[in-house]
Design a protein around this motif. Structure first.
Motif, PDB file in Angstrom:
ATOM      1  N   UNK A 291       0.801  -1.233   0.000  1.00  0.00           N
ATOM      2  CA  UNK A 291       0.000   0.000   0.000  1.00  0.00           C
ATOM      3  C   UNK A 291       0.833   1.282   0.000  1.00  0.00           C
ATOM      4  N   UNK A 292       1.914   1.418   0.785  1.00  0.00           N
ATOM      5  CA  UNK A 292       2.700   2.656   0.714  1.00  0.00           C
ATOM      6  C   UNK A 292       3.296   2.903  -0.671  1.00  0.00           C
ATOM      7  N   UNK A 293       3.718   1.833  -1.353  1.00  0.00           N
ATOM      8  CA  UNK A 293       4.260   1.972  -2.711  1.00  0.00           C
ATOM      9  C   UNK A 293       3.147   2.350  -3.675  1.00  0.00           C
ATOM     10  N   UNK A 294       1.965   1.778  -3.475  1.00  0.00           N
ATOM     11  CA  UNK A 294       0.804   2.129  -4.299  1.00  0.00           C
ATOM     12  C   UNK A 294       0.520   3.621  -4.175  1.00  0.00           C
ATOM     13  N   UNK A 295       0.563   4.135  -2.957  1.00  0.00           N
ATOM     14  CA  UNK A 295       0.301   5.561  -2.743  1.00  0.00           C
ATOM     15  C   UNK A 295       1.277   6.418  -3.536  1.00  0.00           C
ATOM     16  N   UNK A 383      -5.762   2.445   1.175  1.00  0.00           N
ATOM     17  CA  UNK A 383      -5.611   1.437   0.118  1.00  0.00           C
ATOM     18  C   UNK A 383      -5.462   0.037   0.714  1.00  0.00           C
ATOM     19  N   UNK A 384      -4.730  -0.069   1.801  1.00  0.00           N
ATOM     20  CA  UNK A 384      -4.545  -1.381   2.431  1.00  0.00           C
ATOM     21  C   UNK A 384      -5.879  -1.922   2.955  1.00  0.00           C
ATOM     22  N   UNK A 385      -6.630  -1.087   3.648  1.00  0.00           N
ATOM     23  CA  UNK A 385      -7.897  -1.541   4.214  1.00  0.00           C
ATOM     24  C   UNK A 385      -8.897  -1.932   3.127  1.00  0.00           C
ATOM     25  N   UNK A 386      -8.954  -1.158   2.057  1.00  0.00           N
ATOM     26  CA  UNK A 386      -9.861  -1.489   0.960  1.00  0.00           C
ATOM     27  C   UNK A 386      -9.495  -2.835   0.342  1.00  0.00           C
ATOM     28  N   UNK A 387      -8.197  -3.084   0.172  1.00  0.00           N
ATOM     29  CA  UNK A 387      -7.762  -4.357  -0.410  1.00  0.00           C
ATOM     30  C   UNK A 387      -8.053  -5.529   0.519  1.00  0.00           C
TER      31      UNK A 387
END
Length: 435
Positions: A291-295, A383-387
């Motif tokens: 998630x941090x990389x996605x951001x 993003x992490x929680x949604x995934x």
């Protein structure tokens, strides 16, 4: 002020609005001016085709007003970090094209005042403070997702993307958590960043600005006699010695609007591209620690703030162009994030990317976004929680994008998930994240 004077001023204001619209139309349609095409409202919602046309012209593209825009990552970075540039002219002059309809505090102040005021707000965004926000953000996220799962179909922006950062910022500032009110005010004020293009918009902007001023005037008055454990109370305590009343009110308004509008749009932009390429979404679902990389990839590929501007404080050469004093450079931050001289295959959204350079989504230099650590934390946790909780999330209708050249993000984003029956206390999107 006499009625005659007010009438003259009103006539000038109306004339200025429609003259600007006419000049934009002429520049975009007749002269083919790319920057006019970009900022002319209503023509399109996807600016990246125009960015690439600008890039093909060269690193520095002249605008119809005789200033320059740049899509080059190297030049944007250079201009943003160079102390020979500022956010306003340093001699007190201001041309009509860059007059502000709103007081944007730190965004329109040069050193030394900028340095002094920024230093007062900075403690709220230290690593120690960030660690304390993690649980608050997590609580807000899961309360919102609990409600969304019960509904099955919901608007990702109204039901999650907006109330999340609004809840965080209202907690930080000591405001009541009123997501619908602040979403409305933020959207209206953000729409004025590109200028005023109609009397109706001018009225709405003035009304929103007045309502936000009243909200903070009440809060500042209360905190002067009843301080709390919030940023506004800390700033009020410095009033008189380190910050004036005239500086304080615009600062706290900016912290609220900038603190959630950018994050709202980044959440929407990120989910838009993740769901557009299911392979990318499945990579995140399989490993939510990405998630941090996605951001970071979202901020590079489609940042919420698309552009900002700097003015030369003295004659200077940039990108092979000799700029005169008080000439502006519009740094196209979004275009810089897709600069092929910096990023391999820049037009591809790729959450496995190993970026060779930092994106400019948070600007650069002394005006680097003060709240960037908080924004990064909110994005990664969202993003992490949604995934993790909604791996089957899918589009349930067309996405409506906001119009404008400065801020970019979805207005509506209908999605569907597998509904789960849960008992919740209230259908409201207000989220109590206070201890």
């Amino acid at each position: 002020m006499s009625k005659a004077t007010r009438a003259v001023q009103a006539a000038k204001f109306v004339g200025g609005i429609y003259l600007e619209r006419a000049l934009l139309l002429y520049g975009a349609r007749v002269r083919g001016d790319l920057f006019s095409q970009l900022i002319r409202r209503g023509d399109r919602t996807d600016p990246y085709e125009i960015y690439e046309k600008m890039r093909a012209v060269g690193p520095m593209v002249r605008t119809r007003l005789g200033n320059y825009s740049t899509t080059s990552h190297r030049i944007c970075n250079e201009v943003l970090r160079n102390r020979s540039f500022g956010v306003t002219p340093n001699d007190g002059s201001q041309d009509v094209a860059h007059e502000q309809a709103l007081d944007l505090s730190l965004l329109t102040i040069n050193p030394p005042d900028h340095t002094r005021i920024r230093r007062l707000a900075a403690p709220a965004f230290t690593p120690r403070r960030m660690a304390g926000y993690t649980a608050l953000i997590d609580k807000a996220i899961h309360r919102l997702l609990d409600r969304a799962e019960v509904r099955g179909e919901f608007d990702l922006m109204a039901g999650f993307g907006s109330p999340l950062p609004i809840s965080v910022m209202t907690h930080l500032l000591g405001l009541p958590d009123e997501p619908e009110k602040f979403r409305r005010l933020g959207s209206t004020i953000a729409g004025g960043l590109d200028g005023i293009y109609s009397l109706g918009q001018a009225r709405m902007l003035a009304s929103a600005d007045a309502e936000l001023r009243d909200t903070f005037d009440d809060l500042l008055t209360r905190r002067a006699v009843e301080p709390g454990d919030d940023l506004v109370s800390a700033l009020v305590a410095e009033q008189g010695s380190k910050i004036t009343a005239e500086e304080l009110a615009p600062l706290v308004r900016l912290l609220l609007i900038a603190g959630f509008e950018t994050t709202v749009n980044a959440i929407g932009n990120g989910m838009r591209w993740l769901l557009a390429d299911r392979e990318q979404w499945e990579l995140l679902v399989a490993d939510p620690s990405r998630a941090p990389v996605v951001a970071e990839e979202v901020l590079r590929f489609d940042p919420p703030v698309q552009q900002t501007a700097r003015v030369a404080h003295s004659e200077i050469e940039v990108g092979g162009v000799r700029l005169r004093k008080n000439q502006w450079v519009i740094t196209m931050l979004a275009a810089a994030g897709r600069d092929p001289e910096v990023y391999p295959d820049p037009g591809r959204f790729d959450i496995t990317r190993d970026s060779p350079a930092e994106h400019l989504a948070f600007s650069g230099g002394i005006h680097y976004c003060l709240g960037s650590p908080l924004a990064r934390m909110e994005l990664a946790q969202a993003f992490r929680a949604l995934a993790e909780r909604m791996p089957d999330i899918r589009l349930a209708g067309p996405i409506t994008m906001r119009r404008g050249a400065t801020l970019r993000g979805p207005l509506t984003f209908p999605v569907a998930v597998r509904s789960r029956s849960r008992s919740i206390s209230s259908p409201s999107t207000s989220v109590d994240i206070r201890p």
